[in-house]
Design an enzyme around this catalytic site. Structure first.
Site, PDB file in Angstrom:
ATOM      1  N   ASP A 173      -5.967   0.500   0.087  1.00 24.41           N
ATOM      2  CA  ASP A 173      -6.012   0.490   1.546  1.00 24.41           C
ATOM      3  C   ASP A 173      -7.376  -0.025   1.971  1.00 24.41           C
ATOM      4  O   ASP A 173      -8.138  -0.521   1.155  1.00 24.41           O
ATOM      5  CB  ASP A 173      -5.735   1.885   2.106  1.00 24.41           C
ATOM      6  CG  ASP A 173      -6.757   2.887   1.609  1.00 24.41           C
ATOM      7  OD1 ASP A 173      -7.875   2.475   1.249  1.00 24.41           O
ATOM      8  OD2 ASP A 173      -6.444   4.082   1.586  1.00 24.41           O
ATOM      9  N   LYS A 199       0.820  -1.203   0.000  1.00 22.13           N
ATOM     10  CA  LYS A 199       0.000   0.000   0.000  1.00 22.13           C
ATOM     11  C   LYS A 199       0.856   1.256   0.000  1.00 22.13           C
ATOM     12  O   LYS A 199       0.659   2.148  -0.825  1.00 22.13           O
ATOM     13  CB  LYS A 199      -0.945  -0.020   1.211  1.00 22.13           C
ATOM     14  CG  LYS A 199      -1.843   1.181   1.299  1.00 22.13           C
ATOM     15  CD  LYS A 199      -1.319   2.133   2.340  1.00 22.13           C
ATOM     16  CE  LYS A 199      -2.122   3.430   2.326  1.00 22.13           C
ATOM     17  NZ  LYS A 199      -1.656   4.321   3.377  1.00 22.13           N
TER      18      LYS A 199
END
Length: 215
Positions: free
Chosen positions: A140, A122
């Site tokens: 996310d 991420k």
DNA sequence: AACTCGGGGCA
DNA sequence: TGCCCAGAGTT
């Protein structure tokens, strides 16, 4: 023209219109600052991260600065972000690696970024797409939840979500799409008690239609 | 797959 | 007071 837009296109168009001004909410002026801000953002909010980095970056803002920092000194600045001991350690170690292995410059490939301690998929993708303008979509918790609800993706893990989003979203919109999804996730499509009644996407949302059918 | 790190914000 | 929050590493 004759061809009807499919649902994915409609969703993207509405998101784009609705979140036209959505930008990365983290404070940063360089790739390195974005990397640090994103590392700090784990399990907290952008407001907290910005509060910490506003002070921190005035004093320290390069890998050279950070690799020499004492853990306690860094912890002092980032304590309000939570998980601060782990984050401080990782940030200092990552800075050392950037200086020794990459000549003091944040690497710009996924493979290199995720080798930095404390940097996962991420964080790497946020840096790639926001600092280096690379083709990447950061997934996310917001992006994962929102895109699955909307039907832009239908997946159980981050990797799969990335692939599906890249397939379902036009390439030229990848760099902004995750911001639209994140903002939507925070403002309307929250994890608990999503505000479906005021959602501009509810008429084509998979999740909303399922909820309606079950009531 | 479960566990751990964690202070701040907000109901 | 209790719950949640822009994740990642270890076991």
């Amino acid at each position: 023209m004759g061809e009807r837009m499919n649902n994915n296109e409609k969703i993207i168009n509405i998101l784009e219109k609705e979140y036209k001004d959505a930008r990365c909410a983290l404070n940063f002026t360089t790739p390195f600052e974005l990397l640090i801000a994103t590392m700090l953002s784990a399990q907290t909010t952008d407001l907290t991260v910005n509060k910490a980095t506003e002070i921190l970056f005035k004093k320290y803002n390069t890998p050279e600065d950070f690799r020499r920092l004492d853990n306690k000194e860094l912890e002092k600045y980032i304590k309000i972000c939570g998980l601060y001991k782990t984050k401080a350690k990782n940030i200092i170690e990552a800075s050392k690696k950037i200086v020794t292995d990459y000549d003091g410059k944040v690497p710009s490939t996924l493979e290199e970024l995720i080798k930095l301690p404390g940097v996962g998929r991420k964080t790497a993708n946020v840096v790639l797409s926001n600092a280096f303008n690379k083709d990447a979509i950061a997934v996310d918790t917001h992006v994962y939840r929102v895109s699955n609800r909307l039907g832009l993706s239908n997946s159980k893990d981050v990797n799969e979500t990335e692939e599906q989003l890249m397939k379902n979203i036009p390439k030229e919109k990848w760099s902004n799409a995750h911001h639209w999804l994140i903002w939507h996730g925070r403002k309307i499509c929250s994890a608990k008690n999503p505000k479906c009644s005021i959602c501009p996407l509810n008429h084509i949302c998979k999740y909303y239609n399922e909820i309606k059918e079950n009531n």
